[in-house]
Motif scaffolding. Structure first.
Motif, PDB file in Angstrom:
ATOM      1  N   HIS A  25       8.499   5.859 -40.294  1.00 50.47           N
ATOM      2  CA  HIS A  25       7.926   6.892 -41.169  1.00 50.47           C
ATOM      3  C   HIS A  25       9.019   7.703 -41.862  1.00 50.47           C
ATOM      4  N   ARG A  26      10.052   8.068 -41.111  1.00 44.68           N
ATOM      5  CA  ARG A  26      11.133   8.838 -41.728  1.00 44.68           C
ATOM      6  C   ARG A  26      11.869   7.996 -42.771  1.00 44.68           C
ATOM      7  N   LEU A  27      11.996   6.688 -42.529  1.00 46.17           N
ATOM      8  CA  LEU A  27      12.616   5.822 -43.528  1.00 46.17           C
ATOM      9  C   LEU A  27      11.763   5.724 -44.788  1.00 46.17           C
ATOM     10  N   LEU A  28      10.446   5.721 -44.639  1.00 39.20           N
ATOM     11  CA  LEU A  28       9.564   5.748 -45.815  1.00 39.20           C
ATOM     12  C   LEU A  28       9.796   7.022 -46.625  1.00 39.20           C
ATOM     13  N   VAL A  29       9.897   8.144 -45.933  1.00 37.40           N
ATOM     14  CA  VAL A  29      10.150   9.428 -46.597  1.00 37.40           C
ATOM     15  C   VAL A  29      11.492   9.370 -47.322  1.00 37.40           C
ATOM     16  N   LEU A  30      12.513   8.867 -46.644  1.00 37.58           N
ATOM     17  CA  LEU A  30      13.844   8.802 -47.240  1.00 37.58           C
ATOM     18  C   LEU A  30      13.900   7.812 -48.405  1.00 37.58           C
ATOM     19  N   CYS A  31      13.133   6.724 -48.336  1.00 33.26           N
ATOM     20  CA  CYS A  31      13.055   5.807 -49.479  1.00 33.26           C
ATOM     21  C   CYS A  31      12.488   6.543 -50.697  1.00 33.26           C
ATOM     22  N   ALA A  32      11.452   7.330 -50.484  1.00 36.34           N
ATOM     23  CA  ALA A  32      10.872   8.107 -51.589  1.00 36.34           C
ATOM     24  C   ALA A  32      11.875   9.134 -52.107  1.00 36.34           C
ATOM     25  N   LEU A  33      12.596   9.787 -51.204  1.00 33.86           N
ATOM     26  CA  LEU A  33      13.571  10.797 -51.613  1.00 33.86           C
ATOM     27  C   LEU A  33      14.821  10.185 -52.245  1.00 33.86           C
ATOM     28  N   ALA A  34      15.075   8.907 -51.992  1.00 34.45           N
ATOM     29  CA  ALA A  34      16.218   8.242 -52.620  1.00 34.45           C
ATOM     30  C   ALA A  34      16.040   8.181 -54.131  1.00 34.45           C
ATOM     31  N   GLU A  35      14.793   8.288 -54.581  1.00 31.98           N
ATOM     32  CA  GLU A  35      14.502   8.291 -56.016  1.00 31.98           C
ATOM     33  C   GLU A  35      14.641   9.685 -56.620  1.00 31.98           C
ATOM     34  N   GLY A  36      14.783  10.705 -55.783  1.00 32.62           N
ATOM     35  CA  GLY A  36      14.907  12.079 -56.260  1.00 32.62           C
ATOM     36  C   GLY A  36      14.031  13.009 -55.456  1.00 32.62           C
ATOM     37  N   GLU A  37      14.210  14.301 -55.675  1.00 30.07           N
ATOM     38  CA  GLU A  37      13.449  15.265 -54.884  1.00 30.07           C
ATOM     39  C   GLU A  37      11.959  15.136 -55.159  1.00 30.07           C
ATOM     40  N   ARG A  38      11.190  15.463 -54.122  1.00 30.84           N
ATOM     41  CA  ARG A  38       9.737  15.359 -54.211  1.00 30.84           C
ATOM     42  C   ARG A  38       9.092  16.502 -53.449  1.00 30.84           C
ATOM     43  N   HIS A  86      22.682  10.196 -47.894  1.00 26.72           N
ATOM     44  CA  HIS A  86      22.495   9.869 -49.310  1.00 26.72           C
ATOM     45  C   HIS A  86      23.128   8.512 -49.624  1.00 26.72           C
ATOM     46  N   GLU A  87      24.340   8.287 -49.131  1.00 27.59           N
ATOM     47  CA  GLU A  87      25.028   7.011 -49.351  1.00 27.59           C
ATOM     48  C   GLU A  87      24.292   5.861 -48.665  1.00 27.59           C
ATOM     49  N   LEU A  88      23.909   6.066 -47.400  1.00 35.06           N
ATOM     50  CA  LEU A  88      23.187   5.018 -46.660  1.00 35.06           C
ATOM     51  C   LEU A  88      21.875   4.664 -47.341  1.00 35.06           C
ATOM     52  N   MET A  89      21.157   5.680 -47.797  1.00 34.13           N
ATOM     53  CA  MET A  89      19.873   5.414 -48.430  1.00 34.13           C
ATOM     54  C   MET A  89      20.057   4.707 -49.763  1.00 34.13           C
ATOM     55  N   GLY A  90      21.181   4.918 -50.424  1.00 31.67           N
ATOM     56  CA  GLY A  90      21.464   4.165 -51.642  1.00 31.67           C
ATOM     57  C   GLY A  90      21.522   2.672 -51.355  1.00 31.67           C
ATOM     58  N   VAL A  91      22.196   2.316 -50.270  1.00 29.61           N
ATOM     59  CA  VAL A  91      22.296   0.907 -49.869  1.00 29.61           C
ATOM     60  C   VAL A  91      20.944   0.396 -49.384  1.00 29.61           C
ATOM     61  N   LEU A  92      20.297   1.144 -48.487  1.00 27.12           N
ATOM     62  CA  LEU A  92      18.999   0.715 -47.957  1.00 27.12           C
ATOM     63  C   LEU A  92      17.960   0.600 -49.063  1.00 27.12           C
ATOM     64  N   TYR A  93      18.008   1.513 -50.027  1.00 30.40           N
ATOM     65  CA  TYR A  93      17.054   1.473 -51.133  1.00 30.40           C
ATOM     66  C   TYR A  93      17.169   0.147 -51.875  1.00 30.40           C
ATOM     67  N   GLN A  94      18.396  -0.274 -52.166  1.00 32.62           N
ATOM     68  CA  GLN A  94      18.616  -1.524 -52.901  1.00 32.62           C
ATOM     69  C   GLN A  94      18.083  -2.732 -52.139  1.00 32.62           C
ATOM     70  N   HIS A  95      18.198  -2.711 -50.813  1.00 29.97           N
ATOM     71  CA  HIS A  95      17.816  -3.870 -50.015  1.00 29.97           C
ATOM     72  C   HIS A  95      16.374  -3.834 -49.517  1.00 29.97           C
ATOM     73  N   PHE A  96      15.825  -2.635 -49.277  1.00 31.79           N
ATOM     74  CA  PHE A  96      14.529  -2.552 -48.613  1.00 31.79           C
ATOM     75  C   PHE A  96      13.465  -1.710 -49.305  1.00 31.79           C
ATOM     76  N   CYS A  97      13.869  -0.734 -50.088  1.00 35.44           N
ATOM     77  CA  CYS A  97      12.889   0.220 -50.633  1.00 35.44           C
ATOM     78  C   CYS A  97      12.324  -0.175 -51.991  1.00 35.44           C
ATOM     79  N   LYS A  98      13.192  -0.590 -52.894  1.00 36.64           N
ATOM     80  CA  LYS A  98      12.711  -0.848 -54.251  1.00 36.64           C
ATOM     81  C   LYS A  98      11.839  -2.103 -54.287  1.00 36.64           C
ATOM     82  N   ASN A  99      10.915  -2.103 -55.238  1.00 32.21           N
ATOM     83  CA  ASN A  99      10.046  -3.272 -55.407  1.00 32.21           C
ATOM     84  C   ASN A  99      10.875  -4.437 -55.897  1.00 32.21           C
ATOM     85  N   LYS A 100      10.652  -5.583 -55.286  1.00 33.47           N
ATOM     86  CA  LYS A 100      11.418  -6.777 -55.677  1.00 33.47           C
ATOM     87  C   LYS A 100      10.673  -7.583 -56.685  1.00 33.47           C
TER      88      LYS A 100
END
Length: 100
Positions: A25-38, A86-100
């Motif tokens: 759940h926290r990773l879902l939140v951080l994936c959303a926040l990787a796109e900017g504040e919400r 912030h740096e970790l979520m940048g990497v995780l976002y590219q591999h797991f968060c963004k729509n492929k």
């Protein structure tokens, strides 16, 4: 590499930091926040996490220093505050968060 006396303490600090991230759940939140504040309502909509659960997860992330918020009238806007997160979520976002 020479193991200094600081390494065990740093390793504990990093392990604690990673425990704060190691929750789906926290990773879902951080994936959303990787796109900017919400706002909280935007986070709930983006993640599907129930409001009471969202509050608990945001509290944990804030206590760990991973996220912070700014207040605009009665609305809280959360963002990733910890530079390493912030740096970790940048990497995780590219591999797991963004729509492929």
């Amino acid at each position: 590499m020479d193991m200094s006396d600081e390494m065990p303490a740093r390793a504990e600090e990093v392990a604690s930091f990673l425990k704060g991230l190691a929750n789906s759940h926290r990773l879902l939140v951080l994936c959303a926040l990787a796109e900017g504040e919400r706002s909280v309502s935007e986070l709930i909509e983006a993640t599907g996490i129930a409001p009471t659960s969202m509050s608990q997860h945001l509290g944990k992330l804030k206590d760990e220093g991973i996220v912070d918020f700014r207040r605009e009238h009665r609305t809280l806007f959360y963002f990733i505050a910890h530079p390493a997160a912030h740096e970790l979520m940048g990497v995780l976002y590219q591999h797991f968060c963004k729509n492929k």
